[in-house]
Design a protein around this motif. Structure first.
Motif, short mmCIF file in Angstrom:
data_model
loop_
_atom_site.label_atom_id
_atom_site.label_comp_id
_atom_site.label_asym_id
_atom_site.label_seq_id
_atom_site.Cartn_x
_atom_site.Cartn_y
_atom_site.Cartn_z
N ASP A 140 0.82 -1.20 0.00
CA ASP A 140 0.00 0.00 0.00
C ASP A 140 0.86 1.26 0.00
O ASP A 140 0.57 2.23 -0.72
CB ASP A 140 -0.92 0.01 1.22
CG ASP A 140 -2.08 -0.97 1.08
OD1 ASP A 140 -2.36 -1.42 -0.05
OD2 ASP A 140 -2.70 -1.29 2.12
N GLU A 143 2.55 1.54 -3.47
CA GLU A 143 1.55 1.88 -4.48
C GLU A 143 1.11 3.33 -4.34
O GLU A 143 0.99 4.06 -5.34
CB GLU A 143 0.35 0.94 -4.36
CG GLU A 143 -0.86 1.30 -5.22
CD GLU A 143 -0.65 1.12 -6.71
OE1 GLU A 143 -1.60 1.39 -7.47
OE2 GLU A 143 0.46 0.73 -7.13
N ASP A 144 0.87 3.78 -3.12
CA ASP A 144 0.47 5.17 -2.92
C ASP A 144 1.55 6.13 -3.38
O ASP A 144 1.26 7.14 -4.05
CB ASP A 144 0.15 5.42 -1.44
CG ASP A 144 -1.22 4.88 -1.03
OD1 ASP A 144 -2.02 4.54 -1.92
OD2 ASP A 144 -1.47 4.78 0.18
N PHE A 148 0.74 8.63 -6.28
CA PHE A 148 0.68 10.05 -5.94
C PHE A 148 1.63 10.87 -6.81
O PHE A 148 1.28 11.95 -7.29
CB PHE A 148 1.01 10.26 -4.46
CG PHE A 148 -0.12 9.92 -3.52
CD1 PHE A 148 -1.22 9.19 -3.93
CD2 PHE A 148 -0.07 10.32 -2.20
CE1 PHE A 148 -2.25 8.88 -3.05
CE2 PHE A 148 -1.09 10.02 -1.31
CZ PHE A 148 -2.19 9.30 -1.74
N ARG A 214 2.13 13.66 2.60
CA ARG A 214 0.97 12.83 2.28
C ARG A 214 1.19 11.35 2.59
O ARG A 214 0.23 10.61 2.81
CB ARG A 214 0.61 13.00 0.81
CG ARG A 214 0.10 14.40 0.47
CD ARG A 214 0.04 14.62 -1.03
NE ARG A 214 -0.59 15.91 -1.36
CZ ARG A 214 0.06 17.05 -1.45
NH1 ARG A 214 1.36 17.10 -1.20
NH2 ARG A 214 -0.58 18.16 -1.77
N ILE A 215 2.45 10.91 2.56
CA ILE A 215 2.73 9.49 2.81
C ILE A 215 3.76 9.31 3.92
O ILE A 215 3.49 8.68 4.93
CB ILE A 215 3.22 8.79 1.51
CG1 ILE A 215 2.11 8.81 0.47
CG2 ILE A 215 3.66 7.35 1.80
CD1 ILE A 215 2.50 8.22 -0.86
N LEU A 355 -7.46 3.84 -6.21
CA LEU A 355 -6.40 4.72 -5.74
C LEU A 355 -6.88 5.57 -4.57
O LEU A 355 -8.01 6.07 -4.57
CB LEU A 355 -5.91 5.64 -6.87
CG LEU A 355 -5.29 4.95 -8.07
CD1 LEU A 355 -4.88 5.99 -9.10
CD2 LEU A 355 -4.09 4.11 -7.66
N ARG A 356 -6.02 5.71 -3.57
CA ARG A 356 -6.35 6.58 -2.45
C ARG A 356 -6.20 8.03 -2.90
O ARG A 356 -5.23 8.39 -3.57
CB ARG A 356 -5.40 6.28 -1.28
CG ARG A 356 -5.69 7.11 -0.04
CD ARG A 356 -5.05 6.48 1.19
NE ARG A 356 -3.60 6.58 1.20
CZ ARG A 356 -2.94 7.61 1.74
NH1 ARG A 356 -3.61 8.62 2.26
NH2 ARG A 356 -1.62 7.62 1.74
N PRO A 358 -5.17 11.70 -2.66
CA PRO A 358 -4.21 12.45 -1.83
C PRO A 358 -4.85 13.69 -1.23
O PRO A 358 -5.78 14.28 -1.79
CB PRO A 358 -3.12 12.84 -2.82
CG PRO A 358 -3.78 12.84 -4.16
CD PRO A 358 -4.84 11.78 -4.09
#
Length: 407
Positions: A140, A143-144, A148, A214-215, A355-356, A358
């Motif tokens: 995860d 991938e994010d 992003f 963001r991550i 997709l998450r 952002p």
């Protein structure tokens, strides 16, 4: 044989050194030599700093015609942002159309590494070391980060392409895509100068800042991933290596690899410097530049490490998952009769997931801080990573054997 006083980790390290004959990667015969430097003009950096230090002006929203352009670019970005393979291919296709935008090819090669890291989590060795939930969390995060960066950068690339078609800059539309105001003067200056080094380093700075809050600084990611023992162990095993396959064969008859090791993924400054160093390798070393383009043109990206080393990896699963494991490596080569390591295609390893979205905000706060990163991109030898790649694979296999022995 390990003595009673010698700890297991030291035994494994001693065996590894003996098997490989090296403690770290060595420069092999035929590998690139000499420092590579891509210059960023200090005058351009200062011009940009002064521009960014001024208060931002009001930005008008898109009108009817430009609103359709914005929607078209957003739709194309969403379509190409489906998974790591579609993103990786989109970067290279753009670079073929616009080779002056060096960042697109750098992003293509780094995105290939992202795919290899994702499929490792479902490959031969890591499932024997990490629990299913842990591997899911690592995927995860990867991938994010991959998605992003693409979601922020690809609209910028497409807007540049549209500007080329129209013969006039359209960069006033960048805020409509949520792009940091840091990038608008960069693109406007690139339109005038075609200074590829400044644009590339600025994009590196922008994208690493983009994922920082963001991550990387996400409390959930900090707690469940970056501060976790499995992630720290992965760094200790030096599995966070970034490879650029390029022309020719090494002494073992395998595809040559340039690259480096990202020691601390959680450190913003290090990620930026790694990006700049990879840029200097990819565009500052002729052998790597030509070899990487040849590799990319003839090798479709599948996410499997068999893309570059089919002698050691296979996309075909063999045997029962989780069955007894026997050592396969003898230094840099497989033992006689040993099976290759399973490295699946991305599509076989992970299902596509939504997709998450952002968080929407601008990371840019201080012109001095941001522009301080806009310095020359440098890469010093050794560049060759073939020995280091085998070293890391050996350490990973030894970790699997050690875990089985301790049960």
């Amino acid at each position: 044989m390990r003595t009673r006083e010698e700890p297991l980790w030291k035994t494994l390290l001693r065996r590894m050194t003996a098997w490989l004959g090296v403690g770290d990667a060595e420069t092999e015969s035929g590998s690139p030599v000499g420092e590579a430097v891509l210059r960023v003009d200090p005058k351009e950096r200062e011009r940009l700093r002064r521009r960014l230090a001024r208060p931002p002006g009001a930005s008008a929203g898109p009108d009817g015609g430009t609103a359709r352009l914005v929607e078209r670019i957003l739709n194309e970005t969403r379509e190409r942002n489906r998974d790591n393979v579609t993103r990786t291919n989109a970067y290279r296709e753009f670079y073929i159309r616009h080779p002056e935008v060096h960042w697109a090819f750098l992003a293509h090669m780094v995105s290939r590494n992202g795919g290899w890291n994702m499929t490792d989590l479902q490959g031969e060795l890591l499932p024997r070391l990490l629990a299913t939930a842990t591997r899911g969390r690592l995927f995860d995060m990867l991938e994010d980060a991959n998605a992003f960066i693409f979601g922020d950068a690809f609209p910028q690339l497409l807007l540049y392409e549209e500007s080329r078609k129209r013969g006039k800059p359209c960069f006033s539309l960048l805020p409509a895509f949520g792009v940091s105001r840091f990038m608008q003067p960069v693109w406007e200056r690139f339109w005038e100068t075609r200074d590829s080094a400044l644009l590339t380093t600025a994009l590196i700075v922008n994208e690493q800042h983009y994922i920082e809050g963001r991550i990387i600084r996400d409390p959930k990611v900090q707690e469940q991933v970056l501060s976790s023992l499995p992630f720290q162990a992965q760094a200790a095993l030096q599995l966070n290596q970034v490879y650029i396959p390029y022309g020719g064969r090494d002494g073992d008859g395998r595809q040559r690899l340039a690259g480096l090791i990202l020691e601390n993924f959680g450190d913003l400054a290090e990620r930026i410097e790694v990006g700049k160093t990879l840029y200097a390798m990819l565009f500052g070393i002729p052998a790597v530049a030509a070899g990487a383009e040849a590799f990319a043109s003839k090798t479709p990206h599948t996410g499997s490490r068999a893309d570059y080393w089919p002698e050691l990896y296979t996309r075909q699963a063999a045997g029962l998952p989780g069955g007894p494991y026997e050592a396969r490596l003898d230094g840099r080569k497989l033992r006689p009769g040993a099976k290759r390591f399973y490295s699946p295609r991305l599509e076989a390893a992970w299902k596509r997931r939504p997709l998450r979205e952002p968080e929407r905000y601008d990371w840019f706060r201080d012109a001095d801080e941001a522009c301080a990163y806009l310095t020359d991109a440098r890469a010093a030898p050794p560049y060759e990573m073939g020995a280091e790649a085998c070293y890391g694979l050996n350490k990973l296999e030894l970790a699997v054997l050690a875990k089985a022995a301790l049960r």
